[in-house]
Design a protein around this motif. Sequence first.
Motif, PDB file in Angstrom:
ATOM      1  N   THR B  24      17.623  23.046  45.356  1.00 55.79           N
ATOM      2  CA  THR B  24      17.610  21.370  45.443  1.00 55.79           C
ATOM      3  C   THR B  24      16.011  20.856  44.163  1.00 55.79           C
ATOM      4  O   THR B  24      15.924  21.515  43.680  1.00 55.79           O
ATOM      5  N   ARG B  25      16.386  20.205  44.324  1.00 54.13           N
ATOM      6  CA  ARG B  25      15.372  19.085  43.117  1.00 54.13           C
ATOM      7  C   ARG B  25      15.548  17.870  43.661  1.00 54.13           C
ATOM      8  O   ARG B  25      16.136  17.535  44.428  1.00 54.13           O
ATOM      9  N   GLU B  26      13.723  17.236  43.806  1.00 50.81           N
ATOM     10  CA  GLU B  26      13.624  16.206  44.755  1.00 50.81           C
ATOM     11  C   GLU B  26      13.532  15.154  43.781  1.00 50.81           C
ATOM     12  O   GLU B  26      13.115  15.186  42.696  1.00 50.81           O
ATOM     13  N   ILE B  27      14.364  14.164  44.268  1.00 49.93           N
ATOM     14  CA  ILE B  27      14.627  12.724  43.347  1.00 49.93           C
ATOM     15  C   ILE B  27      14.443  11.809  43.913  1.00 49.93           C
ATOM     16  O   ILE B  27      13.955  11.578  44.846  1.00 49.93           O
ATOM     17  N   SER B  28      13.441  10.634  43.215  1.00 45.97           N
ATOM     18  CA  SER B  28      13.100   9.748  44.118  1.00 45.97           C
ATOM     19  C   SER B  28      14.493   8.487  43.741  1.00 45.97           C
ATOM     20  O   SER B  28      14.968   8.149  42.708  1.00 45.97           O
ATOM     21  N   MET B  29      13.766   7.744  45.430  1.00 49.10           N
ATOM     22  CA  MET B  29      15.389   6.826  44.930  1.00 49.10           C
ATOM     23  C   MET B  29      14.743   5.573  45.468  1.00 49.10           C
ATOM     24  O   MET B  29      14.013   4.618  46.135  1.00 49.10           O
ATOM     25  N   GLU B  30      15.144   3.774  44.411  1.00 46.23           N
ATOM     26  CA  GLU B  30      14.566   2.676  44.806  1.00 46.23           C
ATOM     27  C   GLU B  30      15.303   2.090  45.174  1.00 46.23           C
ATOM     28  O   GLU B  30      16.744   2.108  45.367  1.00 46.23           O
ATOM     29  N   ASN B  31      14.650   0.710  45.749  1.00 47.91           N
ATOM     30  CA  ASN B  31      15.374  -0.430  46.432  1.00 47.91           C
ATOM     31  C   ASN B  31      16.775  -0.634  45.798  1.00 47.91           C
ATOM     32  O   ASN B  31      16.845  -1.273  44.302  1.00 47.91           O
ATOM     33  N   ALA B  92      27.161   5.276  47.215  1.00 47.97           N
ATOM     34  CA  ALA B  92      25.804   5.208  47.732  1.00 47.97           C
ATOM     35  C   ALA B  92      24.977   4.846  47.071  1.00 47.97           C
ATOM     36  O   ALA B  92      24.211   5.181  46.166  1.00 47.97           O
ATOM     37  N   ARG B  93      23.977   3.764  48.307  1.00 44.83           N
ATOM     38  CA  ARG B  93      23.448   2.957  47.817  1.00 44.83           C
ATOM     39  C   ARG B  93      22.010   3.277  48.754  1.00 44.83           C
ATOM     40  O   ARG B  93      21.634   3.063  49.910  1.00 44.83           O
ATOM     41  N   CYS B  94      20.743   3.240  47.839  1.00 46.10           N
ATOM     42  CA  CYS B  94      19.149   3.111  48.257  1.00 46.10           C
ATOM     43  C   CYS B  94      19.212   1.626  49.283  1.00 46.10           C
ATOM     44  O   CYS B  94      19.286   0.534  48.454  1.00 46.10           O
ATOM     45  N   GLU B  95      18.971   1.834  50.220  1.00 45.62           N
ATOM     46  CA  GLU B  95      18.070   0.840  51.153  1.00 45.62           C
ATOM     47  C   GLU B  95      17.335   0.480  51.412  1.00 45.62           C
ATOM     48  O   GLU B  95      16.600  -0.805  52.315  1.00 45.62           O
ATOM     49  N   GLU B  96      16.641   2.021  51.620  1.00 49.84           N
ATOM     50  CA  GLU B  96      14.396   1.578  51.399  1.00 49.84           C
ATOM     51  C   GLU B  96      14.155   3.004  50.617  1.00 49.84           C
ATOM     52  O   GLU B  96      15.040   4.296  51.162  1.00 49.84           O
ATOM     53  N   ALA B  97      13.639   2.669  49.848  1.00 51.08           N
ATOM     54  CA  ALA B  97      12.945   3.388  49.144  1.00 51.08           C
ATOM     55  C   ALA B  97      12.382   4.912  49.292  1.00 51.08           C
ATOM     56  O   ALA B  97      12.070   4.596  50.432  1.00 51.08           O
ATOM     57  N   GLY B  98      12.723   6.108  48.588  1.00 47.21           N
ATOM     58  CA  GLY B  98      12.417   6.624  49.092  1.00 47.21           C
ATOM     59  C   GLY B  98      12.515   8.594  48.735  1.00 47.21           C
ATOM     60  O   GLY B  98      12.585   7.999  47.596  1.00 47.21           O
ATOM     61  N   THR B  99      12.857   9.034  48.750  1.00 51.35           N
ATOM     62  CA  THR B  99      12.985  10.732  48.586  1.00 51.35           C
ATOM     63  C   THR B  99      14.434  11.037  48.955  1.00 51.35           C
ATOM     64  O   THR B  99      15.042  11.201  49.405  1.00 51.35           O
ATOM     65  N   SER B 100      15.162  11.872  48.056  1.00 51.55           N
ATOM     66  CA  SER B 100      16.252  12.914  48.656  1.00 51.55           C
ATOM     67  C   SER B 100      16.579  13.806  47.544  1.00 51.55           C
ATOM     68  O   SER B 100      15.545  13.825  46.541  1.00 51.55           O
ATOM     69  N   LEU B 101      16.343  15.097  48.502  1.00 49.01           N
ATOM     70  CA  LEU B 101      16.774  16.922  47.594  1.00 49.01           C
ATOM     71  C   LEU B 101      18.254  16.548  47.111  1.00 49.01           C
ATOM     72  O   LEU B 101      19.305  15.741  47.155  1.00 49.01           O
ATOM     73  N   SER B 102      18.923  16.830  45.625  1.00 46.94           N
ATOM     74  CA  SER B 102      20.036  17.172  45.181  1.00 46.94           C
ATOM     75  C   SER B 102      20.193  18.471  44.736  1.00 46.94           C
ATOM     76  O   SER B 102      19.234  19.092  44.600  1.00 46.94           O
ATOM     77  N   ILE B 103      21.350  19.102  45.541  1.00 49.52           N
ATOM     78  CA  ILE B 103      21.970  20.192  44.877  1.00 49.52           C
ATOM     79  C   ILE B 103      23.291  20.232  43.382  1.00 49.52           C
ATOM     80  O   ILE B 103      23.823  18.935  44.709  1.00 49.52           O
ATOM     81  N   GLU B 104      22.983  20.762  42.631  1.00 45.86           N
ATOM     82  CA  GLU B 104      23.768  21.173  41.517  1.00 45.86           C
ATOM     83  C   GLU B 104      25.440  21.888  42.049  1.00 45.86           C
ATOM     84  O   GLU B 104      25.004  22.561  43.119  1.00 45.86           O
ATOM     85  N   ARG B 105      26.584  20.784  42.060  1.00 42.13           N
ATOM     86  CA  ARG B 105      27.810  21.836  43.131  1.00 42.13           C
ATOM     87  C   ARG B 105      27.291  22.868  41.767  1.00 42.13           C
ATOM     88  O   ARG B 105      27.879  23.780  43.093  1.00 42.13           O
TER      89      ARG B 105
END
Lengths: 154, 154
Positions: B24-31, B92-105
């Motif tokens: 996994t890789r952590e990504i930040s998400m903006e509003n 998928a749209r970020c509605e409240e800034a935060g972070t997610s983990l992404s996994i490459e297929r």
Amino acid sequence: MDLFTGFLFKGLDQDQLAKIAAITREISMENGQKLFVEGEKATHIYILKEGAVELMTRVEPDLELPISMLRDPGDIFGSHALIAPYRYSLSARCEEAGTSLSIERSSLKKLMVADRGLECMIMRNLAEHFLDRLKETRQELKTHFRTLLKSMRS
Amino acid sequence: MDLFTGFLFKGLDQDQLAKIAAITREISMENGQKLFVEGEKATHIYILKEGAVELMTRVEPDLELPISMLRDPGDIFGSHALIAPYRYSLSARCEEAGTSLSIERSSLKKLMVADRGLECMIMRNLAEHFLDRLKETRQELKTHFRTLLKSMRS
């Protein structure tokens, strides 16, 4: 093996198909006969051999909404028997007398426990199938929504 | 491992989860940021860590229909990346800034090729998940249908 052409069997080899064929049982279907009813415990998967079967869902006590009509030999119905909570989420009614092959869930389960490759392929095929149905159903929902929007605008 | 609680990981053991955590890789998400767009090639699966993400589908060029709002850490989105035809069927749209983990297929695919048991569980989990969504969507369709019937009868 001509009947084993449905989505559930995609990617299986001749040996795996022969093992599945060995646990099928041929049943005859009369006009109007219910093969299974929405909400019931799902114990069997069916492969259409001859005739026609309609899948439908209950909207009101006296009204059923048709979901699809199966007419092609090899068409599969009742595949919910393989996925938790193991209940039919549609009803199936024979619309034109004929025959089907039925596969008992517990027998297929035994084959899958013995052959993980078989289990993997079947689970992948089910995931693809349900995703396809989900996309179709969302399209229908969009159509209803657009109609509603139009009627509100006019 | 607290984040690996979503439907996709049900039944996996600690060793399998650790292998997935490692890719996994952590990504930040903006509003307002779009994580992915309906119809696009699906290359990543996401696990929500913090914030909120809305899933939606386009009904008309200027109108999107909300499908669900994800707020719970561990919520999974983008799972279509694992099923043919490997395209996102929602946006998928970020509605409240935060972070997610992404996994490459492609990385997860490698793990699944090396561990058929892992592949089987993930495919079973996906099949269950899509069947649940399908049943929900059919319920919505029935609600629309009942509303339509009422308006025709009144």
